[in-house]
Write a protein that holds these residues in place. Structure first.
Motif, PDB file in Angstrom:
ATOM      1  N   ASP A 184     -10.231  34.286  -3.990  1.00  0.00           N
ATOM      2  CA  ASP A 184      -9.121  33.349  -4.113  1.00  0.00           C
ATOM      3  C   ASP A 184      -8.121  33.813  -5.166  1.00  0.00           C
ATOM      4  OD1 ASP A 184     -10.220  31.782  -2.167  1.00  0.00           O
ATOM      5  OD2 ASP A 184     -11.103  30.325  -3.545  1.00  0.00           O
ATOM      6  N   PHE A 185      -8.646  34.344  -6.261  1.00  0.00           N
ATOM      7  CA  PHE A 185      -7.761  34.808  -7.322  1.00  0.00           C
ATOM      8  C   PHE A 185      -6.980  36.040  -6.878  1.00  0.00           C
ATOM      9  CE2 PHE A 185      -6.974  37.445 -11.098  1.00  0.00           C
ATOM     10  CZ  PHE A 185      -6.178  36.577 -11.812  1.00  0.00           C
ATOM     11  N   VAL A 186      -7.659  36.982  -6.208  1.00  0.00           N
ATOM     12  CA  VAL A 186      -6.972  38.187  -5.751  1.00  0.00           C
ATOM     13  C   VAL A 186      -5.912  37.830  -4.710  1.00  0.00           C
ATOM     14  CG1 VAL A 186      -7.237  40.441  -4.659  1.00  0.00           C
ATOM     15  CG2 VAL A 186      -8.958  39.648  -6.273  1.00  0.00           C
ATOM     16  N   ARG A 187      -6.236  36.884  -3.821  1.00  0.00           N
ATOM     17  CA  ARG A 187      -5.234  36.424  -2.849  1.00  0.00           C
ATOM     18  C   ARG A 187      -3.993  35.895  -3.567  1.00  0.00           C
ATOM     19  NH1 ARG A 187      -6.687  34.412   2.544  1.00  0.00           N
ATOM     20  NH2 ARG A 187      -8.786  35.071   3.122  1.00  0.00           N
ATOM     21  N   LEU A 188      -4.224  35.075  -4.579  1.00  0.00           N
ATOM     22  CA  LEU A 188      -3.118  34.510  -5.347  1.00  0.00           C
ATOM     23  C   LEU A 188      -2.290  35.605  -5.984  1.00  0.00           C
ATOM     24  CD1 LEU A 188      -1.659  32.116  -6.776  1.00  0.00           C
ATOM     25  CD2 LEU A 188      -3.404  32.288  -8.573  1.00  0.00           C
ATOM     26  N   MET A 189      -2.972  36.575  -6.607  1.00  0.00           N
ATOM     27  CA  MET A 189      -2.283  37.663  -7.279  1.00  0.00           C
ATOM     28  C   MET A 189      -1.449  38.490  -6.304  1.00  0.00           C
ATOM     29  SD  MET A 189      -2.936  37.765 -10.551  1.00  0.00           S
ATOM     30  CE  MET A 189      -2.643  39.485 -10.883  1.00  0.00           C
ATOM     31  N   VAL A 190      -2.050  38.830  -5.155  1.00  0.00           N
ATOM     32  CA  VAL A 190      -1.337  39.655  -4.181  1.00  0.00           C
ATOM     33  C   VAL A 190      -0.114  38.909  -3.653  1.00  0.00           C
ATOM     34  CG1 VAL A 190      -1.492  40.696  -1.888  1.00  0.00           C
ATOM     35  CG2 VAL A 190      -3.362  41.008  -3.523  1.00  0.00           C
ATOM     36  N   GLY A 191      -0.300  37.623  -3.333  1.00  0.00           N
ATOM     37  CA  GLY A 191       0.819  36.833  -2.825  1.00  0.00           C
ATOM     38  C   GLY A 191       1.962  36.748  -3.816  1.00  0.00           C
ATOM     39  N   GLU A 192       1.624  36.480  -5.074  1.00  0.00           N
ATOM     40  CA  GLU A 192       2.662  36.387  -6.111  1.00  0.00           C
ATOM     41  C   GLU A 192       3.339  37.741  -6.327  1.00  0.00           C
ATOM     42  OE1 GLU A 192       3.512  33.446  -8.319  1.00  0.00           O
ATOM     43  OE2 GLU A 192       2.874  32.781  -6.343  1.00  0.00           O
ATOM     44  N   ILE A 225      -6.887  43.151   2.561  1.00  0.00           N
ATOM     45  CA  ILE A 225      -5.742  42.530   3.233  1.00  0.00           C
ATOM     46  C   ILE A 225      -6.117  42.134   4.668  1.00  0.00           C
ATOM     47  CG2 ILE A 225      -3.393  42.902   4.077  1.00  0.00           C
ATOM     48  CD1 ILE A 225      -3.586  42.540   1.050  1.00  0.00           C
ATOM     49  N   GLN A 226      -6.859  42.986   5.359  1.00  0.00           N
ATOM     50  CA  GLN A 226      -7.318  42.648   6.719  1.00  0.00           C
ATOM     51  C   GLN A 226      -8.158  41.382   6.699  1.00  0.00           C
ATOM     52  OE1 GLN A 226      -9.256  46.393   7.813  1.00  0.00           O
ATOM     53  NE2 GLN A 226      -7.715  46.705   9.398  1.00  0.00           N
ATOM     54  N   HIS A 227      -9.048  41.292   5.723  1.00  0.00           N
ATOM     55  CA  HIS A 227      -9.878  40.084   5.610  1.00  0.00           C
ATOM     56  C   HIS A 227      -9.016  38.862   5.308  1.00  0.00           C
ATOM     57  CE1 HIS A 227     -12.884  37.213   4.365  1.00  0.00           C
ATOM     58  NE2 HIS A 227     -12.359  37.191   3.152  1.00  0.00           N
ATOM     59  N   ALA A 228      -8.090  39.009   4.351  1.00  0.00           N
ATOM     60  CA  ALA A 228      -7.236  37.886   3.968  1.00  0.00           C
ATOM     61  C   ALA A 228      -6.377  37.410   5.138  1.00  0.00           C
ATOM     62  CB  ALA A 228      -6.350  38.285   2.788  1.00  0.00           C
ATOM     63  N   ALA A 229      -5.979  38.352   5.994  1.00  0.00           N
ATOM     64  CA  ALA A 229      -5.167  38.012   7.166  1.00  0.00           C
ATOM     65  C   ALA A 229      -6.014  37.523   8.335  1.00  0.00           C
ATOM     66  CB  ALA A 229      -4.348  39.223   7.597  1.00  0.00           C
ATOM     67  N   ASP A 230      -7.343  37.534   8.159  1.00  0.00           N
ATOM     68  CA  ASP A 230      -8.281  37.041   9.162  1.00  0.00           C
ATOM     69  C   ASP A 230      -8.146  37.787  10.490  1.00  0.00           C
ATOM     70  OD1 ASP A 230     -10.378  35.445  10.009  1.00  0.00           O
ATOM     71  OD2 ASP A 230      -9.079  33.827  10.723  1.00  0.00           O
ATOM     72  N   VAL A 231      -8.091  39.119  10.398  1.00  0.00           N
ATOM     73  CA  VAL A 231      -7.968  39.929  11.615  1.00  0.00           C
ATOM     74  C   VAL A 231      -9.238  40.734  11.893  1.00  0.00           C
ATOM     75  CG1 VAL A 231      -5.470  40.100  11.385  1.00  0.00           C
ATOM     76  CG2 VAL A 231      -6.926  41.875  10.369  1.00  0.00           C
ATOM     77  N   LEU A 232     -10.301  40.483  11.114  1.00  0.00           N
ATOM     78  CA  LEU A 232     -11.528  41.250  11.289  1.00  0.00           C
ATOM     79  C   LEU A 232     -12.523  40.599  12.237  1.00  0.00           C
ATOM     80  CD1 LEU A 232     -12.096  42.322   7.571  1.00  0.00           C
ATOM     81  CD2 LEU A 232     -11.356  43.780   9.457  1.00  0.00           C
ATOM     82  N   GLY A 233     -12.236  39.378  12.668  1.00  0.00           N
ATOM     83  CA  GLY A 233     -13.130  38.693  13.592  1.00  0.00           C
ATOM     84  C   GLY A 233     -14.489  38.423  12.961  1.00  0.00           C
ATOM     85  N   GLU A 234     -15.544  38.513  13.779  1.00  0.00           N
ATOM     86  CA  GLU A 234     -16.894  38.220  13.302  1.00  0.00           C
ATOM     87  C   GLU A 234     -17.345  39.195  12.230  1.00  0.00           C
ATOM     88  OE1 GLU A 234     -19.580  38.037  16.549  1.00  0.00           O
ATOM     89  OE2 GLU A 234     -18.621  36.295  17.485  1.00  0.00           O
ATOM     90  N   GLU A 235     -16.777  40.381  12.221  1.00  0.00           N
ATOM     91  CA  GLU A 235     -17.157  41.382  11.234  1.00  0.00           C
ATOM     92  C   GLU A 235     -16.870  40.904   9.819  1.00  0.00           C
ATOM     93  OE1 GLU A 235     -16.677  46.212  10.743  1.00  0.00           O
ATOM     94  OE2 GLU A 235     -15.002  45.040  11.559  1.00  0.00           O
ATOM     95  N   GLY A 236     -15.867  40.040   9.684  1.00  0.00           N
ATOM     96  CA  GLY A 236     -15.500  39.543   8.368  1.00  0.00           C
ATOM     97  C   GLY A 236     -16.329  38.366   7.893  1.00  0.00           C
ATOM     98  N   ASP A 237     -17.296  37.930   8.697  1.00  0.00           N
ATOM     99  CA  ASP A 237     -18.123  36.781   8.309  1.00  0.00           C
ATOM    100  C   ASP A 237     -19.117  37.148   7.204  1.00  0.00           C
ATOM    101  OD1 ASP A 237     -16.816  35.270  10.176  1.00  0.00           O
ATOM    102  OD2 ASP A 237     -18.377  35.462  11.710  1.00  0.00           O
ATOM    103  N   ASP A 238     -19.578  38.386   7.194  1.00  0.00           N
ATOM    104  CA  ASP A 238     -20.525  38.846   6.170  1.00  0.00           C
ATOM    105  C   ASP A 238     -19.827  39.923   5.353  1.00  0.00           C
ATOM    106  OD1 ASP A 238     -22.561  39.966   4.650  1.00  0.00           O
ATOM    107  OD2 ASP A 238     -24.062  39.771   6.241  1.00  0.00           O
ATOM    108  N   LEU A 239     -19.278  39.531   4.210  1.00  0.00           N
ATOM    109  CA  LEU A 239     -18.458  40.449   3.425  1.00  0.00           C
ATOM    110  C   LEU A 239     -19.281  41.533   2.752  1.00  0.00           C
ATOM    111  CD1 LEU A 239     -15.948  37.916   1.843  1.00  0.00           C
ATOM    112  CD2 LEU A 239     -15.611  39.414   3.819  1.00  0.00           C
TER     113      LEU A 239
END
Length: 226
Positions: A124-132, A188-202
């Protein structure tokens, strides 16, 4: 990052509450509380929209007391990553084969998996930082630059110490830039939710991508991947 300096003159005995007796626990607890409140405010208002005065008020402190703990907003943001063990990078020792934590020295796969896992732990923090940073907020951009530079430094050092063939070829710095970009791209792929089921287990995702990169970069005469 240089040593912290306090603003104003704290009451006698409070200049460094973390150094002695009961005050040590109180100072540490206050510091963690400030970080928690800062993250909440920044999530609501953004980095640029959260002033140190706003944060002091929300934490029930005067501004001088807040600056005693965090001399600047940049120091505040970096402290979140330091507290979480992400900045400077201290990768967790993950065994790419799924076994028990590995002993030193780290393999390339362990190093990369550790960096990715550390980022996901404060997602959540990295998302915030990247967005800002993408919106041009100067402090977030500076801290993000320091964070990604620390990734590159860790990887570059590993290549120099463990893969002289790569250092003599494309160069450790070039390899580090490539792998650092891979790590950031996966986030970024994970944050954009483009990894599908693969992104369920980080954790599994981090291990898989780390193994792939290590396999691609393994010496031609080596059968087993790092």
């Amino acid at each position: 990052m240089g040593p912290k300096t306090s603003v104003g003159t704290p009451p006698k005995g409070d200049a460094h509450p973390e150094r002695s007796g009961t005050a040590a626990g109180e100072g540490s607890a206050t510091r963690r509380r400030i970080l928690d409140i800062a993250l909440t405010l920044m999530a609501q208002r953004g980095v640029d929209g959260t002033s140190m005065r706003d944060l002091a008020s929300a934490a029930g402190l005067n501004v001088a007391s807040l600056y005693h703990y965090f001399p600047s907003k940049r120091d505040l943001l970096e402290s979140v990553l330091i507290e979480q063990g992400v900045f400077p990078v201290r990768p967790v020792h993950i065994d790419p084969e799924g076994g028990t934590p590995a002993a030193d020295p780290l393999t390339l796969a362990q190093l990369l998996a550790g960096i990715m896992t550390s980022m996901f732990e404060v997602e959540d923090f990295v998302r915030l930082m990247v967005g800002e940073a993408m919106r041009g907020e100067a402090t977030a951009r500076a801290v993000g630059l320091d964070l990604f530079a620390s990734f590159e430094t860790n990887i570059e050092d590993w290549v120099k110490n463990n893969r002289p063939d790569l250092d003599d070829g494309p160069g450790a710095a070039a390899v580090a830039r490539l792998l650092s970009a891979m790590v950031v791209g996966i986030f970024i792929q994970h944050a954009a939710d483009v990894l599908g089921e693969e992104g369920d287990d980080l954790t599994a995702l981090s291990l898989d991508r780390a193994r792939e990169a290590a396999s691609i970069l393994r010496p031609p005469n080596q059968d087993a991947a790092d």
